[in-house]
Design a protein around this motif. Sequence first.
Motif, PDB file in Angstrom:
ATOM      1  N   ASP A 258       1.120  -1.154   0.046  1.00  0.00           N
ATOM      2  CA  ASP A 258      -0.040  -0.005   0.165  1.00  0.00           C
ATOM      3  C   ASP A 258       0.833   1.267   0.072  1.00  0.00           C
ATOM      4  O   ASP A 258       0.570   2.512  -0.741  1.00  0.00           O
ATOM      5  CB  ASP A 258      -0.832   0.059   1.279  1.00  0.00           C
ATOM      6  CG  ASP A 258      -2.177  -0.949   0.958  1.00  0.00           C
ATOM      7  OD1 ASP A 258      -2.198  -1.402   0.224  1.00  0.00           O
ATOM      8  OD2 ASP A 258      -3.175  -0.896   2.049  1.00  0.00           O
ATOM      9  N   LEU A 259       2.124   1.132   0.583  1.00  0.00           N
ATOM     10  CA  LEU A 259       2.777   2.368   0.766  1.00  0.00           C
ATOM     11  C   LEU A 259       3.579   2.511  -0.362  1.00  0.00           C
ATOM     12  O   LEU A 259       3.647   3.731  -1.368  1.00  0.00           O
ATOM     13  CB  LEU A 259       4.350   2.455   1.568  1.00  0.00           C
ATOM     14  CG  LEU A 259       4.682   3.676   2.053  1.00  0.00           C
ATOM     15  CD1 LEU A 259       4.636   4.854   2.279  1.00  0.00           C
ATOM     16  CD2 LEU A 259       6.027   2.977   2.986  1.00  0.00           C
TER      17      LEU A 259
ATOM     18  N   THR B 231      -5.775   5.202  -0.195  1.00  0.00           N
ATOM     19  CA  THR B 231      -4.887   4.097  -0.264  1.00  0.00           C
ATOM     20  C   THR B 231      -4.157   3.453   1.084  1.00  0.00           C
ATOM     21  O   THR B 231      -3.623   1.767   1.068  1.00  0.00           O
ATOM     22  CB  THR B 231      -3.663   4.320  -1.081  1.00  0.00           C
ATOM     23  OG1 THR B 231      -4.145   4.801  -1.884  1.00  0.00           O
ATOM     24  CG2 THR B 231      -2.718   3.398  -2.135  1.00  0.00           C
ATOM     25  N   PHE B 232      -3.955   3.969   1.583  1.00  0.00           N
ATOM     26  CA  PHE B 232      -3.550   3.288   3.342  1.00  0.00           C
ATOM     27  C   PHE B 232      -4.230   2.788   4.098  1.00  0.00           C
ATOM     28  O   PHE B 232      -4.076   2.044   4.136  1.00  0.00           O
ATOM     29  CB  PHE B 232      -3.086   4.902   4.407  1.00  0.00           C
ATOM     30  CG  PHE B 232      -2.191   4.309   5.490  1.00  0.00           C
ATOM     31  CD1 PHE B 232      -0.979   3.648   5.756  1.00  0.00           C
ATOM     32  CD2 PHE B 232      -3.302   5.453   6.779  1.00  0.00           C
ATOM     33  CE1 PHE B 232      -0.418   3.822   7.143  1.00  0.00           C
ATOM     34  CE2 PHE B 232      -2.263   5.184   7.888  1.00  0.00           C
ATOM     35  CZ  PHE B 232      -1.754   4.212   8.478  1.00  0.00           C
TER      36      PHE B 232
ATOM     37  N   VAL C 225      -9.099   1.387  -3.023  1.00  0.00           N
ATOM     38  CA  VAL C 225     -10.245   2.576  -3.233  1.00  0.00           C
ATOM     39  C   VAL C 225      -9.677   3.261  -3.682  1.00  0.00           C
ATOM     40  O   VAL C 225      -9.350   4.304  -4.344  1.00  0.00           O
ATOM     41  CB  VAL C 225     -11.206   2.096  -2.156  1.00  0.00           C
ATOM     42  CG1 VAL C 225     -11.667   3.071  -1.842  1.00  0.00           C
ATOM     43  CG2 VAL C 225     -11.953   0.392  -1.574  1.00  0.00           C
ATOM     44  N   GLY C 226      -8.394   3.664  -3.040  1.00  0.00           N
ATOM     45  CA  GLY C 226      -7.470   4.688  -2.490  1.00  0.00           C
ATOM     46  C   GLY C 226      -6.797   5.046  -4.367  1.00  0.00           C
ATOM     47  O   GLY C 226      -7.027   6.189  -5.133  1.00  0.00           O
ATOM     48  N   LEU C 227      -6.767   3.618  -4.946  1.00  0.00           N
ATOM     49  CA  LEU C 227      -5.866   3.795  -5.728  1.00  0.00           C
ATOM     50  C   LEU C 227      -7.043   4.266  -7.492  1.00  0.00           C
ATOM     51  O   LEU C 227      -6.860   4.890  -7.851  1.00  0.00           O
ATOM     52  CB  LEU C 227      -5.412   1.777  -6.484  1.00  0.00           C
ATOM     53  CG  LEU C 227      -4.919   2.169  -8.833  1.00  0.00           C
ATOM     54  CD1 LEU C 227      -3.348   3.613  -8.498  1.00  0.00           C
ATOM     55  CD2 LEU C 227      -4.078   0.908  -7.833  1.00  0.00           C
TER      56      LEU C 227
ATOM     57  N   LEU D 163      -9.308   5.554  -6.644  1.00  0.00           N
ATOM     58  CA  LEU D 163     -10.502   6.525  -6.625  1.00  0.00           C
ATOM     59  C   LEU D 163      -9.078   7.598  -7.200  1.00  0.00           C
ATOM     60  O   LEU D 163      -9.863   8.927  -8.041  1.00  0.00           O
ATOM     61  CB  LEU D 163     -10.342   7.462  -4.992  1.00  0.00           C
ATOM     62  CG  LEU D 163     -10.457   8.600  -5.306  1.00  0.00           C
ATOM     63  CD1 LEU D 163     -11.339   9.399  -5.826  1.00  0.00           C
ATOM     64  CD2 LEU D 163     -10.791   9.822  -3.620  1.00  0.00           C
ATOM     65  N   TYR D 164      -8.133   7.340  -7.235  1.00  0.00           N
ATOM     66  CA  TYR D 164      -6.643   8.373  -7.759  1.00  0.00           C
ATOM     67  C   TYR D 164      -6.942   7.932  -9.203  1.00  0.00           C
ATOM     68  O   TYR D 164      -6.988   9.263 -10.690  1.00  0.00           O
ATOM     69  CB  TYR D 164      -5.567   8.143  -7.395  1.00  0.00           C
ATOM     70  CG  TYR D 164      -3.930   8.706  -8.349  1.00  0.00           C
ATOM     71  CD1 TYR D 164      -4.616  10.442  -8.370  1.00  0.00           C
ATOM     72  CD2 TYR D 164      -3.778   7.996  -8.838  1.00  0.00           C
ATOM     73  CE1 TYR D 164      -3.402  10.741  -8.804  1.00  0.00           C
ATOM     74  CE2 TYR D 164      -3.082   9.194 -10.237  1.00  0.00           C
ATOM     75  CZ  TYR D 164      -2.423  10.161  -9.711  1.00  0.00           C
ATOM     76  OH  TYR D 164      -2.242  11.327 -10.341  1.00  0.00           O
ATOM     77  N   LEU D 165      -7.187   6.747  -9.514  1.00  0.00           N
ATOM     78  CA  LEU D 165      -7.473   7.169 -11.418  1.00  0.00           C
ATOM     79  C   LEU D 165      -8.739   7.515 -12.084  1.00  0.00           C
ATOM     80  O   LEU D 165      -8.412   8.036 -13.307  1.00  0.00           O
ATOM     81  CB  LEU D 165      -7.496   5.655 -11.985  1.00  0.00           C
ATOM     82  CG  LEU D 165      -5.630   4.421 -11.301  1.00  0.00           C
ATOM     83  CD1 LEU D 165      -6.118   3.288 -11.466  1.00  0.00           C
ATOM     84  CD2 LEU D 165      -4.777   4.772 -12.063  1.00  0.00           C
ATOM     85  N   VAL D 166     -10.200   7.754 -10.995  1.00  0.00           N
ATOM     86  CA  VAL D 166     -10.162   8.634 -11.647  1.00  0.00           C
ATOM     87  C   VAL D 166     -10.829  10.136 -11.826  1.00  0.00           C
ATOM     88  O   VAL D 166     -10.584  10.780 -12.693  1.00  0.00           O
ATOM     89  CB  VAL D 166     -11.820   8.040 -10.829  1.00  0.00           C
ATOM     90  CG1 VAL D 166     -12.625   9.667 -11.262  1.00  0.00           C
ATOM     91  CG2 VAL D 166     -12.314   6.323 -10.832  1.00  0.00           C
TER      92      VAL D 166
END
Length: 152
Positions: free
Chosen positions: A89-90, A117-118, A123-125, A127-130
């Motif tokens: 994750d890091l 992501t943390f 889910v964080g990845l 969101l970032y890709l969107v």
Amino acid sequence: MDLEMMFTIVNAVALLSWVLLFAFYHTHWVYPSLFSGVIVFLAAVYLYYISVGFTGGAEGGFNSLREVRMLFQDDYALLGGWVHYLAFDLFVGMWVAKDAHYRKINRWLLLPCLFLTFMLGPVGLLLYLVIRALKAGEVVQYPFAKSTDFAP
């Protein structure tokens, strides 16, 4: 070393790393420091605990959910599995932050991506890709363009 103590140490190291990543993602030194220091440390801890856990006679395998559950009944393997999450994750968070800086994505849009992501990895990845695709005005595409080089 006591398993609970090591759990506390790796969690503290991971949390501090995430704070540094968010606060200093735009600086040159943060990526080599986290990669060469923290990621290598977490990988070594993982290797030790997963090796001890899986060679201690734990039954199970990777062919079914039941078998995976059996593998992680050993506390050493369980700690190794947790460190695996922390390290990967890091690493993903480092890529997200570096790519966001390269693409000049606002840090306040980056914050929820890094937090998720943390806490929830993919889910964080996602969101970032969107966010990245919306900023570029295009569909989510192959994410490894120019900005993935973590070298100084």
